[in-house]
Design an enzyme around this catalytic site. Structure first.
Site, mmCIF file in Angstrom:
data_model
loop_
_atom_site.group_PDB
_atom_site.id
_atom_site.type_symbol
_atom_site.label_atom_id
_atom_site.label_comp_id
_atom_site.label_asym_id
_atom_site.label_seq_id
_atom_site.Cartn_x
_atom_site.Cartn_y
_atom_site.Cartn_z
ATOM 1 N N GLU A 303 26.043 115.028 -13.658
ATOM 2 C CA GLU A 303 27.282 114.241 -13.598
ATOM 3 C C GLU A 303 26.984 112.747 -13.657
ATOM 4 O OE1 GLU A 303 30.650 113.336 -14.027
ATOM 5 O OE2 GLU A 303 30.992 115.198 -12.937
ATOM 6 N N ASP A 307 27.991 110.128 -16.666
ATOM 7 C CA ASP A 307 28.896 109.008 -16.401
ATOM 8 C C ASP A 307 28.299 107.669 -16.825
ATOM 9 O OD1 ASP A 307 30.601 110.878 -15.366
ATOM 10 O OD2 ASP A 307 30.372 110.285 -13.273
ATOM 11 N N SER A 521 35.307 115.241 -16.670
ATOM 12 C CA SER A 521 34.394 114.267 -16.094
ATOM 13 C C SER A 521 33.661 113.495 -17.184
ATOM 14 C CB SER A 521 33.384 114.948 -15.170
ATOM 15 O OG SER A 521 32.704 115.964 -15.866
#
Length: 608
Positions: A303, A307, A521
């Site tokens: 994650e 990002d 996400s």
């Protein structure tokens, strides 16, 4: 907090320590809930288990702050862009002196001194890091260990708490008490990893191109149908050729939680492949509540890598900040523990509100099912996000995965049941994406774009927050097209998401290898990267950062968005909603057309 460490030392040495006398005040029950579905009470909570008890004091003038927020964010208002300062915001939401005095007097009854207390910048939150045994005395309650049957997660919580009656008008919320949310780690927002066949994608890119369709009819490399890169996003969203400045007046931020670490070695390799100009550049790291950013390659987070690589890759060379916030629920009740098992989001919010100049655009790819977050606490967190917006920060959240359901399972088998003990069937939106003071981002795929289908874009309607004024026309228009009685009783109020972006098959570098990753996400940091570019364009013509985006997006900004009209987000045993002309609760208003948005936000008609 020095007092906490002293207190902890006493417990570790087995020394008897007075935790204060039971209050002589009469108590008033503040909340009693039925244990949420799936949670089973296990044992009495260990007396020395540490809780960061967050006490929310009544904010004096939040209604006025909200009025400021809408005025400075409305492109048709004379005050557009006149964001408030940190000091002006804190003055608006600071508790009344009577509230501060009453709460401080109460805390002193338990021998708590100023050194034992942390306060938010506006002093509207008081944070006590204390053992369960003291929290039980203060709140006239009993904490237990609770276990979730499906995930195995364990939390220390209570289903009822009280406060001295004379504090009723001074305190709005105390948590963690009744909050059974499971602040989701990466895998709940990200689809499966797949090895990327770079050679195949390269071969495809040399022989084929496709047309985006939509408003811009751009030519895009055909490989973008199987693998999303920074170049793909620039092509799909009409940003090819735009070169942002390296101005320190602009900035972008990424939040990290649950030991998701952003690896710099992976970032450099990613830059070599996708953003060569950015090689040897990096981001600023800030620790929140003791958070770290472990650089062991085996500790890299999928994650976190996703990002920072795409947000900072799209926005390069705009300066980037990565926050790592400590706090990792759940804990194991089988091991004697002094670990704080609270969700860490409040710690980050206190930190960023305390910054004199927070980044102008911030992306978060974490969240919870809205109904697992107590409404009074959700409202207070949302109010904190409004404080960022009125200061000129664009706060952006992923809308969640797995359609209109709970984000935890296959849409066909989701149990979308209310958390209030009544066990009614209801669609389950994500929070904080449901907060009306943030911009929530859904997911798309392919070219021309359609709503993402491998995991489905989260969307629907908040059960906590009323529909904001900027959504009345767009969301009201969508609802008027629904067949009468469709999903009656399953949803209401504020619509989610606001916009969308590509959300699947992102090529990232992860623990030394190329992988493909997906989820909303991915959509949120990608969209945030383009917001940072729009802020760059505004700053270059002496305009202020955009701040809270939604009033602009739902009016003048519509002309700079690609409407997505195909796809759906099934869940809860239903087909969910369909993407359609105009706003819909799958892809919102659509995906960005950077060139057109740039013309809109730099227009002389937007005065500031």
């Amino acid at each position: 907090m020095r007092g906490f460490h002293q207190l902890l030392s006493f417990f570790l040495l087995g020394t008897t320590l007075s935790l204060g006398s039971p209050s002589t005040h009469s108590f008033k029950n503040r909340e009693t809930i039925v244990a949420p579905r799936g949670w089973t009470r296990q044992t009495v909570a260990p007396a020395d288990h540490i809780i960061s008890l967050r006490i929310g004091l009544h904010q004096r003038n939040f209604d006025l702050l909200e009025k400021h927020l809408y005025e400075v964010s409305d492109p048709t208002h004379s005050r557009y862009g006149e964001h408030l300062s940190k000091e002006e915001v804190e003055d608006l939401v600071a508790p009344h002196s009577n509230s501060l005095s009453a709460v401080d007097e109460w805390l002193s009854e338990f021998n708590l001194k100023e050194d034992d207390i942390a306060r938010s910048p506006a002093k509207d939150w008081v944070v006590l890091t204390i053992p369960v045994s003291l929290a039980e005395k203060m709140l006239n309650t009993k904490y237990y260990v609770w276990k979730h049957g499906k995930t195995g997660n364990e939390l220390v919580r209570t289903t009822s708490y009280s406060l001295p009656s004379h504090l009723d008008s001074h305190i709005e919320v105390v948590q963690p008490t009744t909050m059974f949310g499971q602040f989701k780690p990466a895998k709940s927002m990200i689809s499966i990893l797949e090895t990327v066949d770079t050679a195949v994608n390269t071969a495809i890119s040399k022989v084929a191109q496709i047309i985006t369709g939509g408003n811009s009819n751009l030519t895009v490399d055909a490989s973008c149908n199987t693998t999303i890169t920074v170049t793909c996003l620039q092509q799909i969203y009409n940003a090819v050729g735009y070169v942002p400045s390296n101005s320190t007046k602009n900035s972008i931020g990424i939040t990290g939680y649950l030991e998701q670490f952003a690896n710099i070695e992976d970032l450099q390799t990613f830059y070599v492949a996708q953003v060569p100009a950015a090689v040897n550049s990096s981001f600023k790291f800030e620790s929140v509540a003791g958070g770290i950013n472990d650089q062991s390659l085996t500790k890299a987070g999928s994650e976190a890598n996703l990002d920072v690589q795409f947000a900072f890759g799209v926005a390069y060379p705009i300066p980037g900040t990565f926050w790592s916030t400590a706090g990792r629920p759940p804990f194991s009740a089988d091991v004697r523990t002094l670990t704080n098992t609270n969700e860490p989001y409040g710690d980050w919010l206190d930190h960023v509100l305390g910054l004199p100049d927070p980044p102008h655009s911030i992306s978060t790819s974490y969240g919870d099912d809205e109904q697992t977050v107590p409404k009074d606490y959700a409202k207070r967190v949302c109010a904190g996000l409004a404080q960022l917006g009125v200061r000129g920060v664009s706060v952006i959240f992923s809308s969640g995965d797995y359609g209109v359901g709970d984000g935890n399972s296959d849409p066909a088998t989701q149990e979308c049941i209310t958390n209030d003990g009544l066990n009614n069937t209801r669609f389950i939106p994500a929070f904080p994406a449901s907060c009306p003071y943030v911009t929530s981002v859904g997911g798309t795929e392919h070219i021309p774009e359609v709503a993402v289908s491998r995991f489905y874009s989260g969307g629907g309607f908040s059960s906590y927050f009323p529909r904001p004024p900027y959504q009345e026309i767009a969301v009201g228009g969508f609802l008027s097209t629904l067949p009468k009685g469709l999903y009656e009783g399953l949803f209401n109020r504020c619509g989610i998401p606001d916009v969308a972006a590509q959300g699947d098959r992102y090529r990232i570098r992860y623990r030394g290898r190329d992988v493909s990753i997906g989820g909303t996400s991915a959509s949120s940091p990608a969209f945030t990267g383009f917001v940072a570019l729009l802020n760059d364009a505004r700053i270059s013509v002496n305009k202020r950062p955009l701040g809270f985006l939604n009033p602009l997006l739902y009016t003048a900004g519509i002309a700079g968005l690609n409407d997505i009209t195909s796809g759906s987000n099934p869940g809860c045993g239903t087909n969910g909603f369909n993407a359609t002309t105009g706003w819909d609760p799958v892809t919102g208003l659509g995906t960005p057309n950077f060139k057109q948005l740039k013309e809109i936000v730099t227009s002389p008609f937007l005065l500031l």
